[in-house]
Scaffold this active site. Structure first.
Site, PDB file in Angstrom:
ATOM      1  N   ASP A 210       0.857  -1.182   0.000  1.00 55.86           N
ATOM      2  CA  ASP A 210       0.000   0.000   0.000  1.00 55.86           C
ATOM      3  C   ASP A 210       0.894   1.233   0.000  1.00 55.86           C
ATOM      4  O   ASP A 210       1.596   1.502   0.980  1.00 55.86           O
ATOM      5  CB  ASP A 210      -0.899  -0.031   1.239  1.00 55.86           C
ATOM      6  CG  ASP A 210      -1.919   1.090   1.267  1.00 55.86           C
ATOM      7  OD1 ASP A 210      -1.740   2.084   0.529  1.00 55.86           O
ATOM      8  OD2 ASP A 210      -2.893   0.983   2.044  1.00 55.86           O
ATOM      9  N   HIS A 211       0.850   2.003  -1.105  1.00 58.49           N
ATOM     10  CA  HIS A 211       1.760   3.136  -1.245  1.00 58.49           C
ATOM     11  C   HIS A 211       1.402   4.290  -0.300  1.00 58.49           C
ATOM     12  O   HIS A 211       2.174   5.252  -0.164  1.00 58.49           O
ATOM     13  CB  HIS A 211       1.758   3.635  -2.695  1.00 58.49           C
ATOM     14  CG  HIS A 211       3.099   4.107  -3.160  1.00 58.49           C
ATOM     15  ND1 HIS A 211       4.044   4.636  -2.308  1.00 58.49           N
ATOM     16  CD2 HIS A 211       3.666   4.136  -4.390  1.00 58.49           C
ATOM     17  CE1 HIS A 211       5.121   4.973  -2.995  1.00 58.49           C
ATOM     18  NE2 HIS A 211       4.920   4.675  -4.255  1.00 58.49           N
ATOM     19  N   ARG A 212       0.251   4.235   0.359  1.00 57.68           N
ATOM     20  CA  ARG A 212      -0.054   5.231   1.385  1.00 57.68           C
ATOM     21  C   ARG A 212       0.804   5.013   2.627  1.00 57.68           C
ATOM     22  O   ARG A 212       1.127   5.952   3.354  1.00 57.68           O
ATOM     23  CB  ARG A 212      -1.534   5.155   1.785  1.00 57.68           C
ATOM     24  CG  ARG A 212      -2.525   5.456   0.676  1.00 57.68           C
ATOM     25  CD  ARG A 212      -3.949   5.199   1.134  1.00 57.68           C
ATOM     26  NE  ARG A 212      -4.146   3.813   1.551  1.00 57.68           N
ATOM     27  CZ  ARG A 212      -5.282   3.337   2.064  1.00 57.68           C
ATOM     28  NH1 ARG A 212      -6.325   4.142   2.220  1.00 57.68           N
ATOM     29  NH2 ARG A 212      -5.395   2.072   2.403  1.00 57.68           N
TER      30      ARG A 212
END
Length: 468
Positions: free
Chosen positions: A438-440
């Site tokens: 998850d790039h968040r």
């Protein structure tokens, strides 16, 4: 007559409905408190429902295959109790009351309370349902026949001589598989010590029958041998299957994940020759052979070690609270392919287990999942997951993150191929790893460093001794 209705309870995680797999009782049966009366399939698992009452079944309000909403009436009982008497709430069994001071008589044992979710043991004496007596030589009623057709592995059915015959022991996925192949489980022999017929037993029987059919000489008349294709019965061109159960839940979760968490996938190909040699030595060691330590267990250990050094991949994005929740434990999800679809139960506190314990936990988890007995609670609370697509001969993929987690690692197939080793070309064991995150929560650097550490352990398993 006092009739008590039993409504389908919430079976975990607020799931709104469940599919009735099969009844284990019929109208007219006398059942005991906590005796298993039905199997229902939620979006996550097959769950056994215990009876909340002792009495006689007066009505079944759903048929196998029906999807029942939580709170809907499922079954009715004649409890024979006074209509004005209060009905005990379906709660946990109360603790044993202490004996009255100075009394020589022991305190009475409390009455057992029903366990609605079906994880508690039935009280002593609860066994198979007792059917009402019927006239000698008469045939079973229609309701009895329906129940016998859907009888579980531990129920009884009537043979040709009206004598009770035990139905073959198997699990719902295996019974469904046998039905698809048109195989009568009564003809299949269980090879395991438990006496339960497995999918492998059914496949072995199907193969034997297929060979016997192939070997049998054709006895058709010449006219029948050359029957034109147009004379054959037409086949259905399409098959429609209702979207429900595990397949529905998986689809909803994957869509939610794909359109909520920005996925990034990174790949690395690693030489695992030393790890494969280590696993071969474990297999040759009689003290370790029974634990069946494989590449998945080594990867699981490597992941647990790397997560301790890269906590961003062991975190959760809490949208409502506006917070990033970092876990200081690892509930490691292991994707398992079953006859009902893909499920991802997790190993609690996997970071505390050594390699042997991880291998045992993975094996137990997979066996439970394939038997359709994984509890909904075992598929909740995961923090990171692994999927082993290599067992299907696949080299790599882009796995979708489980909702609520930050990453998932896919293991590709181990292949023997030419590889650069110490300045020369040699045949080596090579596999590809794929990490979706998850790039968040995780940026490219963190994801790449995590992958390198996992790959380093698989390349040189002795490196695990240096990590903590």
């Amino acid at each position: 007559m006092t009739v008590q209705d039993f409504r389908l309870p919430d079976l975990g995680e607020g799931l709104p409905e469940a599919e009735l797999v099969q009844w284990l009782v019929a109208e007219g049966d006398t059942v005991a408190l906590n005796q298993t009366i039905a199997e229902v399939e939620t979006a996550k698992a097959v769950v056994e429902l215990p009876s909340p009452h002792a009495g006689t079944v007066t009505a079944l309000h759903a048929a196998p295959g029906d999807v029942v909403a939580v709170g809907s009436v499922l079954i009715s009982f004649d409890t024979g109790a006074d209509a004005d008497a209060p009905t005990p709430a379906p709660a946990q069994a109360p603790a044993t009351a202490p004996a009255t001071t100075g009394s020589s008589e022991p305190a009475p044992e409390p009455a057992a309370e029903p366990n609605l979710v079906g994880y508690g043991a039935a009280p002593r004496g609860a066994g198979r349902p007792q059917r009402r007596a019927r006239a000698a030589g008469s045939r079973p009623a229609a309701s009895d026949t329906a129940v016998l057709e859907a009888a579980p592995h531990d129920a009884i059915q009537l043979g040709d001589t009206d004598r009770p015959v035990e139905r073959p022991r198997s699990t719902p996925p295996v019974r469904r598989f046998a039905k698809q192949l048109g195989i009568d489980l009564a003809l299949v022999e269980a090879t395991g010590a438990s006496g339960v017929i497995t999918r492998a037993d059914v496949e072995a029987y199907a193969e034997r029958v297929g060979k016997a059919t192939t070997a049998a000489p054709a006895e058709a008349a010449p006219a029948e041998r050359f029957e034109p294709l147009g004379a054959q019965a037409p086949r259905e061109r399409t098959t429609r299957t209702p979207i429900r159960g595990v397949r529905k839940h998986t689809a909803e979760a994957m869509v939610r994940s794909a359109f909520t968490a920005p996925h990034v996938t990174t790949f690395v190909t690693v030489d695992v020759t030393e790890t494969m040699a280590l696993l071969a030595s474990f297999k040759a060691d009689r003290a370790l052979a029974e634990h069946r330590i494989g590449i998945l267990a080594v990867a699981a250990k490597a992941v647990c070690l790397a997560l301790g050094r890269h906590p961003g991949l062991n975190s959760r994005w809490d949208e409502e609270a506006g917070e990033i929740v970092e876990h200081h434990y690892v509930n490691l999800g292991i994707a398992a392919a079953t006859g009902r679809g893909l499920v991802v139960p997790n190993i609690r506190d996997a970071q505390e287990l050594n390699l042997v314990e991880l291998a045992d936990a993975i094996r137990a988890l997979a066996e439970t999942a394939r038997a359709g007995k994984t509890a909904p609670a075992d598929m909740m609370g995961g923090t990171f997951s692994i999927t082993n697509v290599g067992v299907f001969g696949v080299d790599a993929g882009t796995p979708i993150i489980n909702p609520g987690e930050a990453g998932i690692l896919a293991l590709g197939a181990v292949r023997r191929q030419p590889w650069e080793h110490r300045g020369e070309i040699a045949l080596r064991d090579v596999m590809t790893l794929a990490l979706s995150f998850d790039h968040r929560l995780v940026d490219g650097e963190q994801g790449s460093r995590f992958m390198v550490e996992v790959a380093d352990v698989l390349r040189e398993p002795g490196r695990a001794m240096l990590l903590r």
